[in-house]
Design an enzyme around this catalytic site. Structure first.
Site, PDB file in Angstrom:
ATOM      1  N   ASN A  39      35.334  48.354  80.571  1.00 27.36           N
ATOM      2  CA  ASN A  39      36.078  49.366  79.810  1.00 27.36           C
ATOM      3  C   ASN A  39      37.195  48.797  78.944  1.00 27.36           C
ATOM      4  O   ASN A  39      37.727  49.496  78.089  1.00 27.36           O
ATOM      5  CB  ASN A  39      36.660  50.421  80.760  1.00 27.36           C
ATOM      6  N   GLN A  98      31.019  53.345  81.592  1.00 22.84           N
ATOM      7  CA  GLN A  98      31.040  53.116  80.137  1.00 22.84           C
ATOM      8  C   GLN A  98      29.641  52.913  79.569  1.00 22.84           C
ATOM      9  O   GLN A  98      29.440  52.993  78.366  1.00 22.84           O
ATOM     10  CB  GLN A  98      31.928  51.905  79.786  1.00 22.84           C
ATOM     11  N   SER A 128      30.276  59.150  84.892  1.00 19.59           N
ATOM     12  CA  SER A 128      31.330  60.140  84.683  1.00 19.59           C
ATOM     13  C   SER A 128      31.067  60.855  83.356  1.00 19.59           C
ATOM     14  O   SER A 128      30.969  60.212  82.305  1.00 19.59           O
ATOM     15  CB  SER A 128      32.685  59.426  84.645  1.00 19.59           C
ATOM     16  N   CYS A 178      43.713  54.482  81.732  1.00 24.14           N
ATOM     17  CA  CYS A 178      44.388  54.924  82.943  1.00 24.14           C
ATOM     18  C   CYS A 178      45.693  54.179  83.151  1.00 24.14           C
ATOM     19  O   CYS A 178      46.541  54.600  83.907  1.00 24.14           O
ATOM     20  CB  CYS A 178      43.478  54.728  84.141  1.00 24.14           C
TER      21      CYS A 178
END
Ligand code: PLP
Length: 429
Positions: A162, A190, A210, A338
């Site tokens: 990522n 990803q 996700s 994040c």
């Protein structure tokens, strides 16, 4: 209804979203598919009346479509609240179900969903080893072979990184794991929207996805389990998801994930082609206007995510660059999303031995990126970089003179007088 956004003061200005690796916008078709389940079809799928039964049936059909997409059985799809929970469930749930082995292998460039979960396992008595990567972020296979043991329970790796976009060779790595009797988990968060994944052809036992990374909603993900893999739950309650993930299902999220997956699969070739041309155009133009720029991650374009361009610049700070670009409406990340509100070095950049005197930015592309914007964005990056770089030694000298130990609540200004950065609390710079 009015929404007050924190950026209303600049709402007149054009903005350029270059942060698709942090999250992608919800596809309108996905929203359409979800809408009935956010409005009229609100029953709980566990309810034994007609609407509840209808929704249960819909979830079952949706699970089937996700299972089919990845070539696993329907019992191999466990819906979770996102990638973080799916990885927690994979690692903690597999360890719980198989207490006989106590060694876990992962890499030095994982997302925190993995590193913090293996840290938790370490506190429970597990032995954790981190496989090193080379300067392009590839796992060093010889080191992997040296570290894997007869008591290695599982190997967990990030498929597409990522921060720097490195794509690992999961076929080779999974095979090595299997030869040593370990299960193989991949974080495909990803990757999932950028390739067709057939788990019947890959040595992957558990996979994390996700939805919000491929134009689905936030707050929904899945752990995909290949044939014969057993785990134990980490959440207890009403025995949802065949007891593997209790909690009333996020019905609209599940519908949204499946729709987003279907759309991603149907568009994968054209989408990746578009990403590649955008990525290449940024790379070429940035190198031309800022010759001292360096790119992180693989040089070979077939071995990196086209959606991610990690770049490093000497003699500036990445947070200052990010804030100054933000002031111009260019939204990028420093390292992974994040962490971008923490002013802290990236373990991924450290792992690839990126010179820490360089500032690193991540531009990440997707449907909000357009070729026509590239010249203007590259020119702005160049101008901001040159402003900050030219001002660099003087400013830092001044900072340390003011507050040599730590800088708190100090606002600094770039040469154009704009607020470039506001340090909060006790950030170390
Ligand atoms: C590689 C990777 N793994 C895991 C996650 C966590 O996913 P989620 O945001 O759905 O919890 C992210 C999100 O940034 C990610 O990029």
């Amino acid at each position: 209804m009015f929404y007050i956004y924190p950026f209303t003061e600049r709402s007149e200005m054009m903005s350029y979203y270059l942060d698709h690796a942090a999250t992608t916008p919800l596809d309108p078709e996905v929203l359409n598919a979800m809408m009935p389940y956010l409005t009229d079809l609100y029953a709980n799928p566990s309810s034994l009346h007609d609407q509840g039964i209808f929704i249960r049936k819909k979830i079952n059909e949706t699970r089937e479509s996700v299972a089919k997409a990845f070539h696993v059985s329907t019992s191999g799809v466990v819906f979770t609240s996102g990638g973080t929970e799916a990885t927690n469930l994979a690692l903690l749930g597999y360890a719980k179900a198989h207490p006989e082995k106590k060694h876990i292998l992962t890499t030095t460039i994982e997302h925190h969903a993995t590193t913090h979960t293996v840290e938790a396992l370490e506190h429970l008595g597990y032995d954790i080893d981190f496989i090193p990567v080379d300067q392009e972020g590839f796992i060093v296979v010889d080191q992997f072979k040296k570290l894997i043991r007869h008591d290695t329970l599982l190997v967990s790796i990030i498929w597409g990184n990522n921060e720097i976009g490195t794509i690992q060779d999961v076929k080779v790595l999974g095979q090595i794991a299997h030869e040593h009797g370990a299960v193989f988990h991949v974080d495909a968060v990803q990757m999932a929207g950028q390739t067709i994944i057939d788990l019947s052809q890959l040595p992957i036992d558990m996979m994390t996805i996700s939805a919000h990374k491929f134009y689905g909603p936030k707050g929904i993900g899945a752990l995909i389990l290949n044939q014969g893999i057993t785990i134990q739950p980490i959440l207890y309650g009403g025995q949802h998801e065949k007891g593997l993930r209790s909690g009333t299902e996020n019905v609209s999220g599940i519908i949204g994930l499946a729709k987003a997956l279907e759309l991603a699969r149907s568009r994968v070739n054209s989408y990746c082609k578009e990403l590649l041309s955008i990525h290449d155009a940024y790379r070429k133009l940035l190198k031309k206007v800022i010759p001292e720029i360096e790119f992180n991650g693989p040089k070979d374009s077939t071995k990196r995510l086209s959606s991610i361009l990690s770049l490093s610049l000497p003699n500036v700070s990445s947070t200052e660059l990010q804030y100054a670009l933000n002031r111009k409406g260019i939204y990028v990340s420093t390292g992974s999303a994040c962490l971008s509100n923490e002013i802290k070095g990236s373990h991924v950049l450290e792992a690839i031995k990126r010179d820490s005197s360089y500032a690193t930015l991540r531009l990440s592309f997707g449907t909000k990126s357009e070729l026509k914007d590239i010249p203007q964005i590259c020119q702005t990056i160049k101008e901001i970089y040159e402003d900050l770089r030219d001002y660099w030694p003087h400013r830092w000298g001044l900072f340390y003179f003011i507050d040599p130990l730590h800088i708190s609540r100090l606002k600094c200004y770039n040469v154009t007088g704009e607020s470039a950065l506001q340090f909060k609390g006790e950030q170390h710079v």
